[in-house]
Design a protein around this motif. Sequence first.
Motif, PDB file in Angstrom:
ATOM      1  N   GLY D  19       9.622  -4.486 -11.320  1.00  0.00           N
ATOM      2  CA  GLY D  19       8.507  -4.937 -10.492  1.00  0.00           C
ATOM      3  C   GLY D  19       8.567  -4.314  -9.113  1.00  0.00           C
ATOM      4  O   GLY D  19       7.563  -3.860  -8.546  1.00  0.00           O
ATOM      5  N   LEU D  20       9.771  -4.282  -8.598  1.00  0.00           N
ATOM      6  CA  LEU D  20       9.976  -3.689  -7.285  1.00  0.00           C
ATOM      7  C   LEU D  20       9.504  -2.234  -7.281  1.00  0.00           C
ATOM      8  O   LEU D  20       8.819  -1.779  -6.355  1.00  0.00           O
ATOM      9  N   ALA D  21       9.858  -1.536  -8.353  1.00  0.00           N
ATOM     10  CA  ALA D  21       9.467  -0.127  -8.448  1.00  0.00           C
ATOM     11  C   ALA D  21       7.955   0.000  -8.431  1.00  0.00           C
ATOM     12  O   ALA D  21       7.391   0.823  -7.703  1.00  0.00           O
ATOM     13  N   LEU D  22       7.286  -0.858  -9.236  1.00  0.00           N
ATOM     14  CA  LEU D  22       5.827  -0.777  -9.297  1.00  0.00           C
ATOM     15  C   LEU D  22       5.213  -1.064  -7.934  1.00  0.00           C
ATOM     16  O   LEU D  22       4.319  -0.342  -7.462  1.00  0.00           O
ATOM     17  N   ALA D  23       5.710  -2.106  -7.317  1.00  0.00           N
ATOM     18  CA  ALA D  23       5.173  -2.455  -5.994  1.00  0.00           C
ATOM     19  C   ALA D  23       5.406  -1.317  -5.017  1.00  0.00           C
ATOM     20  O   ALA D  23       4.552  -1.012  -4.182  1.00  0.00           O
ATOM     21  N   PHE D  24       6.558  -0.700  -5.153  1.00  0.00           N
ATOM     22  CA  PHE D  24       6.871   0.373  -4.212  1.00  0.00           C
ATOM     23  C   PHE D  24       5.939   1.575  -4.413  1.00  0.00           C
ATOM     24  O   PHE D  24       5.543   2.238  -3.451  1.00  0.00           O
ATOM     25  N   ILE D  25       5.586   1.784  -5.666  1.00  0.00           N
ATOM     26  CA  ILE D  25       4.638   2.880  -5.912  1.00  0.00           C
ATOM     27  C   ILE D  25       3.307   2.588  -5.225  1.00  0.00           C
ATOM     28  O   ILE D  25       2.729   3.451  -4.574  1.00  0.00           O
ATOM     29  N   ARG D  26       2.865   1.337  -5.340  1.00  0.00           N
ATOM     30  CA  ARG D  26       1.621   0.973  -4.666  1.00  0.00           C
ATOM     31  C   ARG D  26       1.769   1.157  -3.151  1.00  0.00           C
ATOM     32  O   ARG D  26       0.868   1.636  -2.471  1.00  0.00           O
ATOM     33  N   LEU D  27       2.935   0.795  -2.670  1.00  0.00           N
ATOM     34  CA  LEU D  27       3.183   0.923  -1.234  1.00  0.00           C
ATOM     35  C   LEU D  27       3.024   2.380  -0.805  1.00  0.00           C
ATOM     36  O   LEU D  27       2.455   2.686   0.239  1.00  0.00           O
ATOM     37  N   CYS D  28       3.536   3.273  -1.640  1.00  0.00           N
ATOM     38  CA  CYS D  28       3.452   4.681  -1.264  1.00  0.00           C
ATOM     39  C   CYS D  28       2.028   5.214  -1.433  1.00  0.00           C
ATOM     40  O   CYS D  28       1.562   6.031  -0.654  1.00  0.00           O
ATOM     41  N   ARG D  36      -0.853  -1.244   1.297  1.00  0.00           N
ATOM     42  CA  ARG D  36       0.582  -1.119   1.588  1.00  0.00           C
ATOM     43  C   ARG D  36       1.164  -2.464   1.999  1.00  0.00           C
ATOM     44  O   ARG D  36       2.269  -2.824   1.621  1.00  0.00           O
ATOM     45  N   ALA D  39       1.629  -4.677  -0.919  1.00  0.00           N
ATOM     46  CA  ALA D  39       2.804  -4.259  -1.679  1.00  0.00           C
ATOM     47  C   ALA D  39       4.080  -4.735  -0.994  1.00  0.00           C
ATOM     48  O   ALA D  39       5.001  -5.247  -1.636  1.00  0.00           O
ATOM     49  N   LEU D  40       4.123  -4.576   0.312  1.00  0.00           N
ATOM     50  CA  LEU D  40       5.329  -4.977   1.039  1.00  0.00           C
ATOM     51  C   LEU D  40       5.558  -6.482   0.905  1.00  0.00           C
ATOM     52  O   LEU D  40       6.685  -6.946   0.712  1.00  0.00           O
ATOM     53  N   LEU D  42       4.636  -8.340  -1.546  1.00  0.00           N
ATOM     54  CA  LEU D  42       5.123  -8.624  -2.897  1.00  0.00           C
ATOM     55  C   LEU D  42       6.605  -8.236  -3.027  1.00  0.00           C
ATOM     56  O   LEU D  42       7.385  -8.921  -3.688  1.00  0.00           O
ATOM     57  N   ILE D  43       6.975  -7.140  -2.387  1.00  0.00           N
ATOM     58  CA  ILE D  43       8.384  -6.735  -2.433  1.00  0.00           C
ATOM     59  C   ILE D  43       9.255  -7.841  -1.846  1.00  0.00           C
ATOM     60  O   ILE D  43      10.331  -8.155  -2.365  1.00  0.00           O
TER      61      ILE D  43
END
Lengths: 101, 516, 117, 103, 158, 130, 757
Positions: D19-28, D36, D39-40, D42-43
């Motif tokens: 999940g963290l990875a997915l959120a991080f992709i959205r963040l980027c 962003r 996403a942050l 949610l992280i």
Amino acid sequence: MMEWIVALCLITGVLFSFFSALGILRMPDAYIRMHSSTKAGTIGVGLIMVAVALHFHDTSVISRAVGIIAFILMTAPVAAQLLGKSLLMNNYKMWRGHQQD
Amino acid sequence: MMQWLLVMPIFIPLLTATACAFSFRKQSLSSVISWTGAIANLLVAILLIQTVISNGLQVTAFGDWKAPFGIVFVADLLSSSMVLITAIIGIAIVLYSTADLRSKPFYAIYHSLIHALLAGVMGSFLTGDIFNLYVFFEVMLITSFGLMVLGANKAQIDAAVKYVVLNLISTMVFLLAIGLLYGATGTLNMADLHAKVAELPDTTMMLISGLFLFGFAIKASAFPVFSWLPASYHHLPSAIVALYAALLTKVGVYALIRVFTIVFDLVDSGYQPLLIVIAGLTMLTGVLGAASQFNIKRILSFHIISQIGYMLMGLAIYTPLAITGAIFYIIHHIIVKANLFLIGGFLKRKQGSDNLRELGGAYSAMPWLALLFLIPAFSLAGFPPLSGFWGKFLVIKASLQTEEYLLAATALFVGLMTIYSMTKIWAEAFWKPLPENAPAPVTLSWKENCLYITPIAALAVITILIGFMVEPIYQLAETSAMNLLNPQPYINAVLGGDSISHTAPLSANGIAGGSH
Amino acid sequence: MEFLWCLVVGLMTACGVFLMLERHIVRFLFGMILVSNAINLAIFVAGRLTRGNPPLIASDALLPAAGYANPLPQALILTAIVIGFGLLLFTLLLAYRAIKELGTADMDKMQHAETEQ
Amino acid sequence: MTDIMGFAINFAFAGLLAGLALAFIRLCKGPSLADRVIALDLIAFITIGFIGVFTIYSNATAFMDIAITLALVAFLSTIAFARFIMRLPQSQSDEHSDSGEKS
Amino acid sequence: MNLFLLNILLAFGWMLLNGNYASTDFTIGFVVGFFALLLTEPFRNKPHYGRKFLAALKLLVVFLYKLLTSSLQVVWDVITPTHLSHPAIIKVPLAVESDLEIMLLANIVSLTPGSLTLDVSEDRKFLIVHAMFSKDEQSVIDDIKTSLERRILEVTRD
Amino acid sequence: MSSIIFRTSAHIVTVLMLVFSVYLLLRGHNNPGGGFIAGLIAVIAFALLMLAETTDYVRQRLVYSPAAFAGSGILIALLAGLLPLFFGQPFLSGLWWGKIGSPLLFDIGIYLAVIGSVLMVLLNVEEELS
Amino acid sequence: MQNPILKLWLAFCTLLPLGIFLLIGASYKPPESLFYWSWIPSLDINFSLRLDGLSVLFASLISGVGFLIQLYAVAYMKPYKGRAAFHLYLTLFMLAMLGLVLADNLLLLFVFWELTTLTSYLLIGFNHEKEISRKNALQAMLVTGSGGLAMLAGLIMLGEMAGTYSISAIITQGTSLVQHSWFTPSLLLILLGAFTKSAQFPFHFWLPGAMAAPTPVSAYLHSSTMVKAGIYLLARMLPVYGDSALWFTLLCSAGAFTALWCAIQAYRQTDLKLMLAFSTNVILGQLVMLIGIGSSYAVTAALLLIAAHSFYKAGLFMVVGNIDKATGTREYHELAGLRAVLTISFIAALVTAASKAGLPPSFGFLSKEYLYKAGLEFGWLLSGSMLLANAIMVALGLLIIIKPFLSPHHEKAAPMKAIEHNQLLWIPPIVLALLSVVVPVALLNWYQGLVIDPAAAVMLPDTQVKTVKLWEGFNLPLLLSALTLILGIVLYVVYPRLKPRLDQLMSGLPSGPGVYQHILNAVIKLANWQTRILQHGHLTQYSLQFFIVLLAFLGTALWKIVLWQVHPLPSIELDLYYYDIILAAFLVIAAFVVVKARTLLLAVAALGTIGFLTTMVFLVYSAPDVAKTQLLVETLMVVFIAIVLRHLSAVNSVPRHSTSRRLVHACVAIGIGVSISLALWIITATPMNQEISEFYAQTSVSGGKGRNIVNVILVDFRAFDTLGEAVVVVIAGLAAVAVMAGKRINKLVSESTRENR
Ligand code: NA
Ligand code: NA
């Protein structure tokens, strides 16, 4: 028995969290992504906390877990609301649908 | 008793700083507090050094946790004399700023920060714990940041950016070095480290000590990492730059000396040849930098670098005589450099500029100031019997003894160029007639003149006293050097917990006399 | 397991150093934050790592449970973090002021200090 | 630790980190600043979850305080970002507009 | 009066956090809470506690149920390949008046299916809501007003 | 920023945070926590209040200037360190009267210092930039 | 002279040298130690003064001539503004000079040596409003200063070789030091000091330049005292170094060349003062040559010449000073008929010029005889050069006397005024003129017993010198004297025709000041260049420099470890869970995102993520307090950045560095990163000493009364760190407000609410 409940809470909680993340990645616009993060995220973390509380059945841990859940319920929608407001103020274009004046 | 005395050099300035901060609205009140603090500091420093001279090395363990478990303050001859010099400079600066910065809106904060800076400096001198040294370095650093930006204009902000950016690099590396040192030895106490470092593989030791060398070299403004100093110092108010010039880089040198005697052995660390090269190039590049400048503060700033070279030279040669020379040099340079900046500031106040092209006529207008300038200037240039000569003499003698001829030649050439720079200031600012388009000098009230001149004159008197009373100060420096190169008594005293005497009693009147 | 974190520390430092060399002053600040994080981590790793056993003493015990984590580096990092926070906070506002005062965020264009007036 | 708990915990770690990875992709990816921030936020949530799971895993209840702390402070940073976006001129709220750099 | 209640609640919260139920902890918690309240003075119009307990419990149950269903709804939309939603931004007229009521409603709206509060209008007459599945705007408004706002009013009003 | 929703919830959250911060301060000696952490949480609480209301609101709530908090924090920490000297023990030695000890006083000093200084910056930055 | 204090001061300055002179005369019975104060015993530097044959000569000249000069200066300096300071400098100079010749310690001698440099700097630059004065003062300072510094090294070496810094103790060791490897270097270095001070070629040029000073200064410093310091030092060192061939070669060649070269220069001058200045160089060259020869005759000649030169040169300078005062010029061509106004000065000039020219029975004649005697012992080359130089001296003497004084006054000549009503202007030169005659004629025996014998005993301990006689019958030296006179007259006669030719001939040659200026300019140019290179003002280049140095430090140590396999690298122990690796990967990726981020907000968000990730790392590895603090600090930082960000991004865009530059950055950054990884790995691979942490764990409850060991460390074991840290935070707050607020700092910090403002 308790372990099974804890495990169930944990797994569902994590699933909700995961889908919440998947949601903000997949959903078409920022408003809908916020639906995903606010609702699924809250319940995901909430379930994990329930699992923690059940696992330890210790007053200090339970009180903390309850505290976290209450706190998230209180803050997550507010954060979402402010972000939403910021989007509104910037005339953010929705993915589809329409907007009342 | 010792428990009180050793903590006071930190406690008093911090208390004074807090009190000054609370008296924002009353300038005169904060002046009085600041003076009181500075004087109390001096008294404590005198008491401390007298105790050390008569009773030997003193240790206090904070929280009653003995080394290496707790943090200790150690007052040996070196640290207590450094504290004394710092206290003297503190008084001079406080007095001087009362005249120079009175009109500024940041006056009270300024006094608060000055005392915090003094606390940081004295803490760095006294601490026996490497991480605690880091903390005091940070106190010093952040305070210097604060002082740097008080009422800053465009150029000062630019200067501050450079100062901050480059000093932060040093800080980071210092912290990393401490982390690695702790990881390798499991201890932070310098005395305890001595034995534990010796057990490390040579290469590990070289690795860690290299980081320390790098970090402290920036603080000390050694070649090739001095860029921050000439980039920033000349935009500061004179009182502040005098304080920085006197103390900050010297703390870097002091840390180098401490760390590379008590913690690492310079020879074992493998950095001695490099340090010799660094010392020579520091002297040379500093003095050449000065030769190309026309701004008094900038000339003096570059001279800080070249003088640091002499101190590093003493450490690099690593004989008792050489380190004695380095210590003597530090003591001399703190007094003299502060004084020169104060005089530069006074000239600026009178004439509105510190650019030599716009100055002149000071000899005819203020003959007494001319005399007061000559003393520190020619001391810095190394004219005997002024204080600067003896430091130079000692390190040059040591370099000849160890057959470092090139280094000795460099030191001599740098001495010549220092003469050039000092006579340049003298000829341009004092001898030369005032340029025709220059504004008329500002006339100051009698009281203001006094506030300006008292610290300048006092420091000049100390310079002369150091020059004539070389023997006690030499003894002090030599004993310190011996204790540094043979740190076992220091280690025993720190780790044994009791204060024991290991210094030959010195004639106390010589040192105490130097402080009045 | 230290090896992995040694690697992470190095890579984070590399990223931080690279940023510290950029011309934009705010990027320098970001680099500082990265390096500062990396160094805190380095101290932590240098004090050796212990999984899941914080240095706490239970209310009915006099000693922590066996295999407790090394508390000293933790205390050091705490100090370092807080000090680093102070420094970074100052640097951030200095960057703000420099941009306002000098009209540029480009550190190589900040040339007021070293040009002869 | 029993099988079921072991599985659940491993599953939880994996799921949360994914999940963290997915959120991080959205963040980027952005594209808007709000994305962003979402996403942050949610992280931060996922991190709270991770802490909870790790508390169960390590049996060290002291870690729960970190979760509380995180819940408290994550709110603040989201708010601060939201305010930042609100105060930006409209033209800047979208892609790359706050870039201080020339490409 | 309500401040006092809240204060006591805070003291209990303190005891909970400590996991320690001695009278000293209650006292400390009370004092700490007192000062915390003093610093913030949170409520301008003070709601009555006590008799509303049952209504509150009802609200909570409804709310938790709605939260769960709304989450599932979102998750369903996420995992299905097509996007099901028909979003719209809707103004919901408000019957609630006080700050606390508005906040409660807004938060609950955000956590229940298909709706997310974006703002409250300047005149506090409308809630601006982002609805995810709004085939019919009026049904969304009715849902909010009947199932949520009414229950909140039951809790907060005499 | 004037959102009723945020303002109202911010007040509640701030109170909770302040309580939590004092809790961490007092319990820090036995559980994770301590003056710094507690102080930072208090700062975050006030930061939230500041974002919800105005800086003046926060300043009025604080009564004294943040700088005064910072100064008195340092003063308290210094005095806590000085106290043992009067009992013939070194600076910063722990003096205990039951469960209350000078380390706790010291921690309170740190707590106030952190709150004061960070809030000072925060409030001034906010006032300066908006 | 209205001011009584000034009057008193001048009287003091005048009487002090007289008193010293009388004291020396009264107390002299050589050799004896005058005074001893243990100054810096640890360094063997003592304040010991000793009066022997050599020092008594110099000391009495310094004080005696000094008295006359002070007397003269009282009159001469009357119209000058800073005359009190002038007398102060002159007195200080005299005292320094006295100290120099009396010092019985090498370093004490050096102290006084440098003091003479310093005081003469102040004296040369006395007319400081004129740029030429300042410039020439600096020139003198730098030239003599550089020699002085070289000499310092030489003296240290000498002291180390001898094992003592006491001069008398070193002298007793005689020539035994010749074996030492430092013998030649120390000789060369000391010579450098002596040559610069005594203005030997190629350092001769500063002395004429020093004529920018008021005339009494020239008369004193540049004739009788300061420049003789070098001569004194050479004479002192004769017993130590005199036996070496190098000594002989260097001193003779330098001395002879200086004498010849400067004689020609003197002949070319038209300013009377410069003529005298260059002729001083000539005498100094001859003295150096004599000491280089070091024979019995040479020493006798030197001892005679020192006194003779002091008398006549000081006298002549004063006469020129009077000419200057009477006419306002010293130019040869503008002067005529001065006998009318400067009657007494003319007499003094006549006698002193005769001594200069070496006419019998003057002191100059006597010394010249012995000069030739010494030279003849070493063949024709030395004698020939002496002869030529002396002939020019004769011509100069004629030039100074005949045209300015004896030719009739004419229209084009400078107007004159009478000045001799002020007796102090003519008494001193007359006294010196008298001495120039009386000593050789009447007091020769006395001079022999008091000066020559004891001084020669110091310089040549093993040799007995012959008794000096004014008239020794017709011999070769006398013949040479006659030849000198004839040649001198010829040179005087051809002067109007020869001078332009000489000027033409020598105009192409590099001049001393020219070369000096060249070197100085080159150094300044080098300085400017290096400063441009090192202090260029580009911040990122500074940073890059710093990081490269850091990489070099790390690299060298690691190079040794890795490539030379100094100790085997630890094996990689992987005790990892998958979440470790994922966390690590995320951290690195997030860091990369910060680097690559094109927008500031993305970078901030990625930094926030890094904060969360680090928190998890601290959590996983059992550091709850750190995790919490990290989280709080990171969040606060992000909040601050978010508040400020709006203002940070709203600026002109910043260009990036060039691609190649960024490649360099990347290499440096990766190098540093890899090095740190390696270093950390090597350190963590060995077992750790956790003694201290174990102590904390054991005493946390009993001693610290706490169960959170980390917190007990923070508030008890290492509470002092925490105190410092709190101070840092508070000051950082102040500093941050200060930097933001600029001048409104006080208001921002002190007020509790905005209403108060
Ligand atoms: Na400095
Ligand atoms: Na600490």
